[in-house]
Write an enzyme that holds these catalytic residues in place. Structure first.
Site, short mmCIF file in Angstrom:
data_model
loop_
_atom_site.label_atom_id
_atom_site.label_comp_id
_atom_site.label_asym_id
_atom_site.label_seq_id
_atom_site.Cartn_x
_atom_site.Cartn_y
_atom_site.Cartn_z
N CYS A 6 46.97 -35.18 68.06
CA CYS A 6 45.74 -35.14 67.27
C CYS A 6 45.33 -33.68 67.13
CB CYS A 6 44.66 -35.92 68.02
SG CYS A 6 43.02 -35.81 67.29
N CYS A 52 45.97 -33.17 59.78
CA CYS A 52 45.45 -34.26 60.61
C CYS A 52 46.56 -35.30 60.66
CB CYS A 52 44.18 -34.84 59.99
SG CYS A 52 43.68 -36.44 60.68
N1 DGL Z 1 44.26 -37.76 63.83
C1 DGL Z 1 43.32 -36.78 64.19
C2 DGL Z 1 43.75 -35.37 63.84
O1 DGL Z 1 44.93 -35.09 63.81
C3 DGL Z 1 41.85 -37.01 64.08
C4 DGL Z 1 41.29 -37.93 63.11
C5 DGL Z 1 39.86 -38.26 63.46
O2 DGL Z 1 39.69 -39.00 64.43
O3 DGL Z 1 38.94 -37.76 62.81
O4 DGL Z 1 42.94 -34.52 63.62
#
Ligand code: DGL
Length: 308
Positions: A84, A209
């Protein structure tokens, strides 16, 4: 020469923990499984507390600590992959400080690879508000100053929309989810644009993301066939392999590899997304209650693993 490990060090047979606010990290897990087919993975989707991107650092750091503590205590992980961007930006430093003996691998928007491939010198970057506002991202940007021009776009609501679309629902709901993703992607790409290979256009788009990888087809349609979409799954997987090899912690070549899925939200949704995005043969996801704080967590017995 054999690598000597300290007495309480994890064994090569121990699993690798991977987490994200939800299903986005499956895009990293997919690359990890391809690079490291003999490893056991434990994936935690913190869906009960998602999205992270618009929540602020304190919240994301607290969640990251709670998850890392549980993955260590309950799952005995030998390495942690923070799949993430938002959690990496906010918490990877704090995680490394709290777990100095653990291999902790983070992800960051692929700005460096994008600089290597752009021809127009103009790059679009889609990420969460949290990632773009972080000191870590500011440093990354600073390190590339003068090498390309970046159009930064905070994509509020997009990770959440992708999360909602993860499990197949009634037809009308699915259609609505797809339209929402399409509308958000269209709004954000046109705010950054124009895209293309002509001088002055953005010819590279960084998916900063891990969720956005699952909107890749929509984005491709919007920006056109010649724009390069860049994400981080494969390089992160290679980096993880290198770190494990250096520590003598790679699983043996004859190990079968395995995956357990856990969710702090709806495990059925995580399972549906995993069936859709990962290799075949994914067992049912388990529900885990994981309050913020270093609690031991609690797996719901009624939702134990079962055949897909
Ligand atoms: N998948 C996450 C990222 O790479 C975060 C998405 C979220 O929860 O806002 O930033």
């Amino acid at each position: 020469m054999p690598i000597l490990r300290p007495m309480n060090a994890p064994a090569p047979q121990a699993p690798i923990g991977v987490f994200d606010s939800g299903i986005g990290g499956l895009s990293v897990l997919r690359a990890l499984q391809a690079e490291l087919p003999h490893e056991r993975f434990v994936y935690l989707a913190d869906t009960g507390h998602a999205p992270y991107g618009e929540r602020g650092d304190a919240f994301v750091i607290a969640r990251s600590h709670a998850i890392a503590a549980w993955l260590r205590r309950a799952q005995g992980i030998k390495a942690l992959v923070v799949a993430c961007n938002t959690a990496t930006a906010a918490a990877v430093h704090a995680l490394r400080q709290r777990h100095p003996a653990l291999i902790v691998v983070g992800v960051e928007p692929a700005l460096k690879p994008a600089v290597a491939v752009t021809r127009t010198g103009r790059i679009g970057v889609m990420a969460t508000r949290g990632t773009l506002a972080s000191a870590k991202f500011a440093q990354l940007l600073q390190s590339l100053q003068g090498q390309a021009a970046f159009a930064l776009q905070a994509c509020d609501g997009l990770a959440d929309a992708i999360e909602q679309a993860a499990a197949p629902g009634p037809g009308a709901e699915d259609k609505q989810n797809a339209l929402k993703i399409e509308a958000l992607c269209a709004r954000y790409t046109s705010a950054m644009g124009p895209f293309g290979t002509q001088t002055g256009a953005l010819d590279t788009l960084v998916l900063g993301c891990t969720h956005y990888v699952f909107a890749q087809e929509v984005l491709r349609r919007l920006v056109g066939p010649d724009v390069q979409l860049v994400e981080t799954g494969a390089p992160v997987a290679r980096h993880t392999r290198r770190r494990l090899a250096q520590a003598g912690l790679l699983a043996p070549d004859d190990a079968p590899g395995a995956l357990r899925l856990f969710s702090t939200g709806d495990p059925a949704r995580l399972h549906a997304a995993a069936v859709r995005w990962l290799q075949a043969g994914v067992d049912a996801a388990e529900a885990v209650a994981l309050p913020t704080g270093d609690s031991p967590g609690c797996v719901s017995p009624s939702l134990g693993p079962g055949p897909a």
